[in-house]
Motif scaffolding. Structure first.
Motif, PDB file in Angstrom:
ATOM      1  N   LEU A  40       4.889   1.691  12.136  1.00 12.65           N
ATOM      2  CA  LEU A  40       5.147   0.553  11.957  1.00 12.65           C
ATOM      3  C   LEU A  40       4.373  -0.181  10.223  1.00 12.65           C
ATOM      4  O   LEU A  40       3.003  -0.677  10.602  1.00 12.65           O
ATOM      5  N   VAL A  41       4.713  -0.172   9.817  1.00 13.86           N
ATOM      6  CA  VAL A  41       3.771  -1.053   8.090  1.00 13.86           C
ATOM      7  C   VAL A  41       3.468  -2.607   8.441  1.00 13.86           C
ATOM      8  O   VAL A  41       4.318  -3.195   9.466  1.00 13.86           O
ATOM      9  N   THR A  42       2.392  -2.131   8.813  1.00 12.44           N
ATOM     10  CA  THR A  42       1.837  -3.941   8.375  1.00 12.44           C
ATOM     11  C   THR A  42       1.484  -4.441   7.384  1.00 12.44           C
ATOM     12  O   THR A  42       1.409  -3.945   6.604  1.00 12.44           O
ATOM     13  N   THR A  43       1.260  -5.884   7.427  1.00 15.96           N
ATOM     14  CA  THR A  43       0.563  -6.358   6.079  1.00 15.96           C
ATOM     15  C   THR A  43      -0.425  -6.233   5.659  1.00 15.96           C
ATOM     16  O   THR A  43      -0.768  -5.703   4.378  1.00 15.96           O
ATOM     17  N   GLU A  44      -1.544  -5.539   6.920  1.00 16.34           N
ATOM     18  CA  GLU A  44      -3.145  -4.642   6.381  1.00 16.34           C
ATOM     19  C   GLU A  44      -2.169  -3.720   5.453  1.00 16.34           C
ATOM     20  O   GLU A  44      -3.200  -3.453   4.393  1.00 16.34           O
ATOM     21  N   ASN A  45      -1.371  -2.473   5.897  1.00 14.19           N
ATOM     22  CA  ASN A  45      -0.896  -1.770   4.969  1.00 14.19           C
ATOM     23  C   ASN A  45      -1.235  -1.900   3.658  1.00 14.19           C
ATOM     24  O   ASN A  45      -0.991  -1.027   3.065  1.00 14.19           O
ATOM     25  N   VAL A  46       0.441  -3.261   3.451  1.00 16.02           N
ATOM     26  CA  VAL A  46       1.264  -3.012   2.195  1.00 16.02           C
ATOM     27  C   VAL A  46      -0.167  -3.749   1.343  1.00 16.02           C
ATOM     28  O   VAL A  46      -0.450  -3.570   0.209  1.00 16.02           O
ATOM     29  N   THR A  47      -0.745  -4.196   1.595  1.00 20.59           N
ATOM     30  CA  THR A  47      -2.137  -4.767   1.056  1.00 20.59           C
ATOM     31  C   THR A  47      -3.333  -4.078   0.060  1.00 20.59           C
ATOM     32  O   THR A  47      -3.534  -3.469  -0.812  1.00 20.59           O
ATOM     33  N   ASP A  48      -3.146  -2.609   1.167  1.00 18.53           N
ATOM     34  CA  ASP A  48      -3.802  -1.261   1.099  1.00 18.53           C
ATOM     35  C   ASP A  48      -3.427  -0.992  -0.242  1.00 18.53           C
ATOM     36  O   ASP A  48      -3.692   0.135  -0.689  1.00 18.53           O
ATOM     37  N   GLY A  49      -2.057  -0.737   0.185  1.00 15.01           N
ATOM     38  CA  GLY A  49      -0.938  -0.091  -0.834  1.00 15.01           C
ATOM     39  C   GLY A  49      -0.805  -0.812  -2.233  1.00 15.01           C
ATOM     40  O   GLY A  49      -1.842  -0.495  -3.832  1.00 15.01           O
ATOM     41  N   PHE A  50      -1.096  -2.050  -2.218  1.00  6.93           N
ATOM     42  CA  PHE A  50      -1.119  -2.831  -3.288  1.00  6.93           C
ATOM     43  C   PHE A  50      -2.265  -2.422  -3.730  1.00  6.93           C
ATOM     44  O   PHE A  50      -2.360  -2.840  -5.146  1.00  6.93           O
ATOM     45  N   ASP A  51      -3.570  -3.418  -2.815  1.00  7.63           N
ATOM     46  CA  ASP A  51      -4.715  -3.138  -4.230  1.00  7.63           C
ATOM     47  C   ASP A  51      -5.069  -1.920  -4.887  1.00  7.63           C
ATOM     48  O   ASP A  51      -6.078  -1.401  -5.157  1.00  7.63           O
ATOM     49  N   VAL A  52      -4.703  -0.190  -4.328  1.00  4.60           N
ATOM     50  CA  VAL A  52      -4.771   0.783  -4.622  1.00  4.60           C
ATOM     51  C   VAL A  52      -3.878   1.096  -5.938  1.00  4.60           C
ATOM     52  O   VAL A  52      -4.543   2.068  -6.739  1.00  4.60           O
ATOM     53  N   ILE A  53      -3.110   0.975  -6.145  1.00  6.17           N
ATOM     54  CA  ILE A  53      -2.207   0.935  -7.356  1.00  6.17           C
ATOM     55  C   ILE A  53      -2.852  -0.139  -8.525  1.00  6.17           C
ATOM     56  O   ILE A  53      -3.432  -1.245  -8.472  1.00  6.17           O
ATOM     57  N   GLY A  54      -3.031   0.431 -10.077  1.00 12.29           N
ATOM     58  CA  GLY A  54      -3.083   0.058 -11.252  1.00 12.29           C
ATOM     59  C   GLY A  54      -2.650  -1.161 -12.137  1.00 12.29           C
ATOM     60  O   GLY A  54      -1.715  -1.009 -11.199  1.00 12.29           O
ATOM     61  N   LYS A  55      -2.275  -1.021 -13.018  1.00 16.22           N
ATOM     62  CA  LYS A  55      -2.156  -1.775 -14.063  1.00 16.22           C
ATOM     63  C   LYS A  55      -0.648  -0.907 -14.133  1.00 16.22           C
ATOM     64  O   LYS A  55      -0.291  -0.030 -14.013  1.00 16.22           O
ATOM     65  N   GLY A  56       0.892  -1.274 -14.464  1.00 20.65           N
ATOM     66  CA  GLY A  56       1.987  -1.024 -13.577  1.00 20.65           C
ATOM     67  C   GLY A  56       2.230  -0.049 -12.702  1.00 20.65           C
ATOM     68  O   GLY A  56       3.389   0.813 -13.175  1.00 20.65           O
ATOM     69  N   GLY A  57       1.744  -0.473 -11.680  1.00 23.10           N
ATOM     70  CA  GLY A  57       1.624   1.138 -10.484  1.00 23.10           C
ATOM     71  C   GLY A  57       3.106  -0.412  -9.751  1.00 23.10           C
ATOM     72  O   GLY A  57       3.050  -0.903 -10.438  1.00 23.10           O
ATOM     73  N   ILE A  58       3.565   1.014  -8.701  1.00 23.87           N
ATOM     74  CA  ILE A  58       3.961   1.090  -8.325  1.00 23.87           C
ATOM     75  C   ILE A  58       4.044   1.443  -6.353  1.00 23.87           C
ATOM     76  O   ILE A  58       3.634   2.286  -6.272  1.00 23.87           O
ATOM     77  N   LEU A  59       4.593   0.429  -5.772  1.00 25.06           N
ATOM     78  CA  LEU A  59       4.282   0.034  -4.349  1.00 25.06           C
ATOM     79  C   LEU A  59       5.672   0.185  -4.195  1.00 25.06           C
ATOM     80  O   LEU A  59       6.428  -0.523  -3.420  1.00 25.06           O
TER      81      LEU A  59
END
Length: 371
Positions: free
Chosen positions: A262-281
């Motif tokens: 179950l993907v949560t808001t926190e999970n999405v934020t974690d993934g967003f924060d770990v990618i850099g410029k031009g990154g894909i989530l």
């Protein structure tokens, strides 16, 4: 004919095993003798009500078996063929199939209703008409399904292993190879190492990623990831972020793939924060359809040119990718046998899902008994 099947009547209640009636195949349909069915988290979403489906429904959407009989007009397979089922059917002619996006074929619109084209319900029983999950219902000894849901495989393949290529393997593998477009030298972070996440790890490794970082709170899942291609494994997102920052000298990851149950808001934020410029989530895991789970800075998305992508079936084309992945397995480049933690009888399906929810399995498989 009669068939024994696992049915969900009401969200939150145990799955019921009972005997149901199955009609003969009609135009475009086939009768399949299911030999194996994978235990995937999406069935739990139906059983728990996270995904609203028409009930009663025969569960199971990862399946393999042998074609027993074909109806009029069937051209894709013949009686005796060994097949893997595709949890999204592919008509081959709609706009999306025609432009190479079979995973969003228009025919998939009714997979949570569970009927075949023409609102036909081949399965009936005490409660009337029974739907089949993803138009398959693989937790049944037999099924009448559409020819657009099956892909013929080599006769010498073990169906116990091949069954996984009906959902979990291409969903994870394709999330890395297709959706995230992982390239040689990339840094990839995979969150959630179950039946889908472990294959995102395999896909990223095969695509040539320099670093494949797995994140899962369970030690057995982290160990499995390290055995099948991860270079690093962590119990939490903060530890992964710190190590990715160090490994990339602050550039961060090229992609992050979310495959939690179950993907949560926190999970999405974690993934967003770990990618850099031009990154894909990549969002592969699900939550309730009405649950808002993306709350991110639009400015950061723009200024860092980050991309957020949904991935269904790993953006795979089943008629091409199921044989392709099985070919990689035959060559030894993709592991399937090692993914199966335990097998179950149909009567043990509730036990199998308890094991899944408790994190005991990478993948459980139901082995159908036809004796």
């Amino acid at each position: 004919m009669k068939t024994k099947a696992a049915v969900v009547y009401e969200p939150g209640k145990p799955i019921v095993i009972e005997e149901l009636d199955l009609d003969k195949p009609q135009s475009g349909e086939v009768l399949i003798r299911y030999t194996h069915a994978g235990l995937c988290h999406s069935d739990v979403h139906i059983a728990h009500g996270d995904l609203e489906a028409r009930l009663p429904m025969v569960l199971g959407h990862e399946g393999a078996g042998v074609i027993e009989e074909v109806g009029p007009g069937v051209t894709r397979v013949k009686a005796g063929d060994r097949v893997v089922c595709s949890f999204i059917p592919n008509c081959g002619t709609c706009r999306y199939c025609s432009n190479g996006q079979q995973s969003i074929c228009d025919m998939g619109a009714t997979i949570l209703e569970g009927y075949l084209p023409g609102e036909r319900f081949p399965i009936t029983g005490p409660a009337g008409q029974y739907g089949a999950m993803c138009m398959l219902g693989t937790f049944s000894q037999y099924g009448v399904i559409h020819q657009n849901s099956v892909v013929k495989v080599d006769d010498d393949l073990s169906l116990e292993s091949a069954v996984l290529v009906g959902c979990g393997v291409p969903t994870g593998f394709g999330s890395a190879v297709n959706t995230a477009a992982v390239k040689a030298g990339d840094t990839v972070v995979v969150y959630g190492i179950g039946g889908i996440g472990i294959n995102a790890v395999q896909g990223a490794r095969l695509a040539g990623a320099k670093y494949v970082v797995a994140v899962d709170p369970l030690e057995n899942k982290r160990e499995a990831a390290l055995q099948l291609g991860a270079t690093h494994a962590f119990a939490d997102a903060a530890s992964a972020l710190a190590e990715v920052t160090n490994l990339t000298r602050g550039q961060l990851a090229d992609s992050a793939i979310l495959t939690q149950g179950l993907v949560t808001t926190e999970n999405v934020t974690d993934g967003f924060d770990v990618i850099g410029k031009g990154g894909i989530l990549v969002l592969t895991g699900l939550n309730k359809l009405t649950e808002p789970t993306i709350q991110l800075s639009g400015a950061v998305t723009t200024l860092f040119r980050k991309t957020i992508k949904g991935s269904l079936f790993g953006d795979c084309n089943p008629t091409y990718d199921i044989p392709r992945i099985l070919g990689l397995y035959q060559k030894g480049d993709i592991k399937l046998d090692e993914l199966i933690t335990r097998t179950y009888t149909l009567e043990q399906v509730n036990e199998g899902y308890d094991d899944l929810l408790n994190g005991a399995n990478i993948r459980g498989v139901v082995v159908h008994d036809h004796s």
